[in-house]
Design a protein around this motif. Structure first.
Motif, PDB file in Angstrom:
ATOM      1  N   LEU A 128       0.813  -1.212   0.000  1.00  0.00           N
ATOM      2  CA  LEU A 128       0.000   0.000   0.000  1.00  0.00           C
ATOM      3  C   LEU A 128       0.852   1.270   0.000  1.00  0.00           C
ATOM      4  O   LEU A 128       0.754   2.101  -0.886  1.00  0.00           O
ATOM      5  CB  LEU A 128      -0.962  -0.014   1.184  1.00  0.00           C
ATOM      6  CG  LEU A 128      -1.954   1.135   1.246  1.00  0.00           C
ATOM      7  CD1 LEU A 128      -2.845   1.158   0.012  1.00  0.00           C
ATOM      8  CD2 LEU A 128      -2.802   1.013   2.506  1.00  0.00           C
ATOM      9  N   GLY A 129       1.717   1.427   0.995  1.00  0.00           N
ATOM     10  CA  GLY A 129       2.467   2.672   1.134  1.00  0.00           C
ATOM     11  C   GLY A 129       3.957   2.560   0.943  1.00  0.00           C
ATOM     12  O   GLY A 129       4.673   3.561   0.999  1.00  0.00           O
ATOM     13  N   ASN A 130       4.462   1.345   0.752  1.00  0.00           N
ATOM     14  CA  ASN A 130       5.886   1.087   0.518  1.00  0.00           C
ATOM     15  C   ASN A 130       6.760   1.456   1.715  1.00  0.00           C
ATOM     16  O   ASN A 130       7.881   1.919   1.560  1.00  0.00           O
ATOM     17  CB  ASN A 130       6.357   1.799  -0.748  1.00  0.00           C
ATOM     18  CG  ASN A 130       7.739   1.378  -1.236  1.00  0.00           C
ATOM     19  OD1 ASN A 130       8.466   2.191  -1.775  1.00  0.00           O
ATOM     20  ND2 ASN A 130       8.108   0.125  -1.073  1.00  0.00           N
ATOM     21  N   ILE A 131       6.242   1.206   2.929  1.00  0.00           N
ATOM     22  CA  ILE A 131       7.088   1.425   4.101  1.00  0.00           C
ATOM     23  C   ILE A 131       7.169   0.196   5.010  1.00  0.00           C
ATOM     24  O   ILE A 131       8.024   0.154   5.892  1.00  0.00           O
ATOM     25  CB  ILE A 131       6.655   2.655   4.932  1.00  0.00           C
ATOM     26  CG1 ILE A 131       5.221   2.526   5.409  1.00  0.00           C
ATOM     27  CG2 ILE A 131       6.895   3.944   4.155  1.00  0.00           C
ATOM     28  CD1 ILE A 131       4.806   3.563   6.454  1.00  0.00           C
ATOM     29  N   CYS A 132       6.310  -0.800   4.811  1.00  0.00           N
ATOM     30  CA  CYS A 132       6.322  -1.971   5.689  1.00  0.00           C
ATOM     31  C   CYS A 132       6.597  -3.258   4.925  1.00  0.00           C
ATOM     32  O   CYS A 132       7.708  -3.788   4.962  1.00  0.00           O
ATOM     33  CB  CYS A 132       5.007  -2.098   6.452  1.00  0.00           C
ATOM     34  SG  CYS A 132       4.716  -0.799   7.670  1.00  0.00           S
ATOM     35  N   ARG A 133       5.593  -3.763   4.232  1.00  0.00           N
ATOM     36  CA  ARG A 133       5.690  -5.093   3.622  1.00  0.00           C
ATOM     37  C   ARG A 133       6.616  -5.149   2.416  1.00  0.00           C
ATOM     38  O   ARG A 133       7.473  -6.030   2.326  1.00  0.00           O
ATOM     39  CB  ARG A 133       4.294  -5.588   3.238  1.00  0.00           C
ATOM     40  CG  ARG A 133       3.377  -5.778   4.430  1.00  0.00           C
ATOM     41  CD  ARG A 133       1.963  -6.065   4.018  1.00  0.00           C
ATOM     42  NE  ARG A 133       1.352  -4.886   3.410  1.00  0.00           N
ATOM     43  CZ  ARG A 133       0.156  -4.870   2.851  1.00  0.00           C
ATOM     44  NH1 ARG A 133      -0.560  -5.977   2.785  1.00  0.00           N
ATOM     45  NH2 ARG A 133      -0.340  -3.764   2.349  1.00  0.00           N
ATOM     46  N   SER A 134       6.437  -4.244   1.473  1.00  0.00           N
ATOM     47  CA  SER A 134       7.257  -4.348   0.257  1.00  0.00           C
ATOM     48  C   SER A 134       8.735  -4.062   0.514  1.00  0.00           C
ATOM     49  O   SER A 134       9.586  -4.763  -0.040  1.00  0.00           O
ATOM     50  CB  SER A 134       6.691  -3.493  -0.886  1.00  0.00           C
ATOM     51  OG  SER A 134       6.561  -2.148  -0.529  1.00  0.00           O
ATOM     52  N   PRO A 135       9.111  -3.095   1.380  1.00  0.00           N
ATOM     53  CA  PRO A 135      10.541  -2.967   1.652  1.00  0.00           C
ATOM     54  C   PRO A 135      11.101  -4.161   2.430  1.00  0.00           C
ATOM     55  O   PRO A 135      12.259  -4.541   2.241  1.00  0.00           O
ATOM     56  CB  PRO A 135      10.667  -1.665   2.439  1.00  0.00           C
ATOM     57  CG  PRO A 135       9.309  -1.273   2.831  1.00  0.00           C
ATOM     58  CD  PRO A 135       8.340  -1.993   1.957  1.00  0.00           C
TER      59      PRO A 135
END
Length: 158
Positions: free
Chosen positions: A9-16
């Motif tokens: 969603l925001g590229n600060i938790c899961r994707s990084p």
């Protein structure tokens, strides 16, 4: 070069977290020169910010670098530039598909689509759940399954 993009969603938790883990896995297997790995978000709310502190803490515990990682919003160009676009949940998948009417060059799927030993289909957002351990467990399983999928589809010996 095999290009992999992780999206949440925001590229600060899961994707990084997935980006950092997958970089580590690829390097551990000796294929770091064969891959370009990145992450992005559906939204731009956190653009320019480093990974969320809970993600940083979990990556620090594991000894995985997130140096130089800053949130960004996915672009139309990403849909053609990457070979694999890996989203974290059904909403990310729907949002991504709504970005463009024609099919992207990349294969698009959820991180847990190829994890057969788990009952989960989505990686919950720890920004809301607070459970970074659970997110890490799912990211780890998903990244291993993704790596095995890519190895079965690509000639990594070149």
């Amino acid at each position: 070069m095999i290009k992999v993009l992780f999206v949440c969603l925001g590229n600060i938790c899961r994707s990084p977290m997935a980006e950092a883990y997958f970089r580590h896995l690829v390097t551990q297997q000796g294929y770091q020169n064969k891959f370009e790995i990145d992450s992005s978000g559906i939204g731009d709310w956190h653009a320019g910010k480093p990974p969320y502190q809970g993600t940083q803490k979990k990556l620090d515990e594991q000894g995985f670098s997130y140096e130089g990682m800053y949130a960004r919003k996915i672009t139309f160009e990403d849909l053609d530039a990457f070979d694999y676009i890996v989203v974290m949940d059904n909403q990310n998948l729907a949002d991504l598909k709504s970005l463009r009417h024609e099919a992207p060059k990349a294969r698009v799927f959820k991180l847990l689509d190829f994890v057969t030993e788990l009952n989960e289909e989505e990686v919950p957002d720890p920004y809301y759940t607070g459970n970074f351990d659970e997110t890490y467990r799912l990211v780890e399983a998903g990244c291993h399954a993704l790596f095995n999928l890519i190895k079965s589809e690509q000639d990594l010996s070149k």
